[in-house]
Write an enzyme that holds these catalytic residues in place. Structure first.
Site, short mmCIF file in Angstrom:
data_model
loop_
_atom_site.label_atom_id
_atom_site.label_comp_id
_atom_site.label_asym_id
_atom_site.label_seq_id
_atom_site.Cartn_x
_atom_site.Cartn_y
_atom_site.Cartn_z
N HIS A 213 12.33 1.43 5.67
CA HIS A 213 12.14 0.00 5.38
C HIS A 213 12.72 -0.83 6.53
O HIS A 213 13.90 -0.76 6.81
CB HIS A 213 12.83 -0.37 4.07
CG HIS A 213 12.29 -1.61 3.42
ND1 HIS A 213 12.17 -2.80 4.10
CD2 HIS A 213 11.82 -1.83 2.17
CE1 HIS A 213 11.67 -3.71 3.29
NE2 HIS A 213 11.44 -3.14 2.11
N CYS B 135 0.80 -1.22 0.00
CA CYS B 135 0.00 0.00 0.00
C CYS B 135 0.83 1.27 0.00
O CYS B 135 0.28 2.37 -0.13
CB CYS B 135 -0.93 0.00 1.21
SG CYS B 135 -2.11 -1.37 1.22
N HIS C 185 -2.49 20.02 6.04
CA HIS C 185 -3.43 18.93 5.73
C HIS C 185 -2.71 17.59 5.85
O HIS C 185 -1.53 17.47 5.51
CB HIS C 185 -4.00 19.10 4.32
CG HIS C 185 -4.53 20.46 4.03
ND1 HIS C 185 -5.76 20.89 4.46
CD2 HIS C 185 -3.96 21.51 3.36
CE1 HIS C 185 -5.95 22.14 4.06
NE2 HIS C 185 -4.87 22.54 3.39
N HIS D 267 -14.90 5.36 3.88
CA HIS D 267 -16.34 5.10 3.84
C HIS D 267 -16.85 4.99 2.41
O HIS D 267 -17.64 4.09 2.09
CB HIS D 267 -17.08 6.23 4.57
CG HIS D 267 -18.56 6.02 4.65
ND1 HIS D 267 -19.44 6.57 3.73
CD2 HIS D 267 -19.32 5.32 5.52
CE1 HIS D 267 -20.67 6.22 4.04
NE2 HIS D 267 -20.63 5.46 5.12
#
EC number: 2.3.1.199
Length: 478
Positions: free
Chosen positions: A247, A168, A345, A378
């Protein structure tokens, strides 16, 4: 004397020229995002409550306890009613996928996103100099990157990178590759294509550590157009300020925290180990240690160091005292770093409700800060490496992004990896400009009054204790 003055003038001129040359070369190494396009699958691929229950029931290897575990996971996942799944799920073939299923899923995604982002920016596929494709769980021959090149008839000298098994966090890795190429080659256009193929990766066994992945991942993807052309900098949306990759693959517990493997019955799936939260926390902390000095003002770093020093002094036992508890630190001294002094943000990977909550707690964020990630989870679910771009799209659609704002992207991936970067908003971004924003059709509905999963009402029986020998499925479940 005149000769000496002339030599000094030449020397000064040479030094000025070298300094200007270095500054000028740095300017051409900047990494800008010109545009990006997230994928919205067609409505006939939309997953609702009833359909999710139907898919679960089709797995004949699940016993009552596994059914309840799976439904509980869905109830608490934070995923809503309008996420998307591959077409073979609607055909009832998720346990019998073919290679073509995975390729068709990816083709539908990249044709939609690449064509839109290139057309909107009036760029021909032949103008793309660099192509980076990251899809972790599908490795075909020829590669997906080769298929894209063939489909769009791109140039023979295009620089191509095909990343697999990066998990991901692959989006940030792809950006890092582009950033490093931009340091060497001037006036280039790059295309990053990020997605995940779910079609061939459905787990049909009953191992609890492996069926969890079935609940979280949904279809999606994004195409990102980048450049280091100075002439296009005024059209850009974002400018990369810094990027840090961490990593922990050398640690066995981190390496084994998320692994694709076979279960006892030979079914292949992704095993999520109980050490996963600890591995993610370690990687996140180490990543923050490196990136924090790069993104926060000196005043905040000094304040944090002073707070730590005061805390250490207050916790030190007084002379002659053997009771450490007597020197407990007093309340009122905040030792945590205020990331909002340098960040406006927070673009958080939608790995699940627990992931968003944990990052929010660690960085002392409020609900306004976490809203983009929660709403993305959602509406679209966990779309793997592409989830960051859906979160960014939400911020843009809500008109949050103003010129000069800084956006902190945080992602996690198997290995175990934590990768993060900071983007600066180059110009005010209004939803009126972004005609291709994936949120445009529904942004007025978000945030909803409640994100309570309908499973909670429909399948409330999952919280009750039942005897597996006498239990019968409630009426209306099937």
């Amino acid at each position: 004397m005149d000769l000496l003055v002339m030599l000094l003038s030449l020397l000064v001129s040479y030094l000025i020229f070298k300094i200007w040359k270095r500054i000028d070369s740095k300017r051409d190494q900047n990494c800008y995002i010109l545009d990006y396009q997230c994928h919205k699958p067609s409505d006939d691929r939309m997953v609702n409550t009833q359909f999710s229950g139907d898919i679960i029931l089709r797995n004949k290897h699940l016993r009552l306890n596994e059914y309840k575990f799976l439904l509980k996971a869905i109830v608490s996942s934070g995923i809503g009613e309008q996420t998307y799944a591959p077409r073979l799920f609607f055909e009832g073939r998720e346990q019998r996928p073919t290679l073509q299923d995975g390729l068709s899923e990816m083709e539908e995604f990249y044709i939609d996103t690449i064509e839109k982002v290139l057309k909107r920016n009036k760029i021909s596929p032949s103008e793309i100099d660099i192509l980076v494709v990251n899809v972790s769980m599908l490795n075909s021959t020829p590669s997906l990157s080769a298929r894209i090149i063939n489909h769009y008839k791109m140039r023979e000298d295009i620089k191509v990178f095909n990343l697999t098994a990066m998990g991901c966090s692959a989006s940030v890795i792809s950006i890092d590759i582009v950033k490093n190429i931009f340091k060497t080659y001037k006036n280039k256009l790059a295309l990053v294509v990020t997605s995940e193929s779910l079609s061939p990766n459905w787990y049909s066994g009953n191992n609890r550590s492996m069926i969890l992945a079935n609940c979280l991942f949904r279809s999606g993807g994004c195409a990102v157009l980048l450049t280091n052309k100075r002439s296009l900098s005024r059209r850009a949306m974002f400018k990369l300020r810094c990027l840090v990759r961490t990593h922990h693959g050398a640690r066995d517990d981190s390496f084994n925290a998320c692994v694709q493997k076979e279960d006892e019955l030979g079914h292949i799936g992704v095993h999520l180990d109980k050490t996963l939260p600890k591995a993610a926390t370690r990687a996140f902390i180490d990543n923050l240690k490196v990136i924090t000095p790069k993104i926060l003002p000196v005043t905040e770093l000094l304040r944090f160091m002073l707070c730590l020093l005061l805390k250490k002094l207050r916790s030190s036992p007084s002379k002659g005292s053997t009771n450490v508890t007597q020197a407990a630190p007093k309340a009122g001294v905040k030792a945590g770093i205020n990331f909002k002094t340098g960040i406006d943000h927070f673009c958080i990977h939608t790995g699940g409700k627990a992931v968003i909550d944990a990052i929010g707690y660690s960085l002392d964020l409020n609900e306004y800060d976490l809203e983009p990630a929660r709403m993305t989870l959602h509406r679209f679910g966990n779309t793997s490496a592409s989830s960051l771009w859906y979160v960014l799209g939400y911020m843009e659609a809500k008109k949050r992004l103003k010129r000069g704002d800084r956006v902190f992207m945080i992602s996690f991936g198997a290995g175990f990896k934590c990768n993060s970067c900071v983007w600066e908003v180059v110009r005010d971004l209004n939803v009126g400009e972004a005609v291709g924003n994936v949120w445009n059709h529904c942004i007025n509905q978000y945030p909803p009054k409640s994100i309570l999963n309908p499973f909670f009402e429909k399948y409330g029986w999952i919280h009750e204790e039942e005897d597996p020998d006498t239990f019968k499925m409630p009426e209306g479940f099937m």
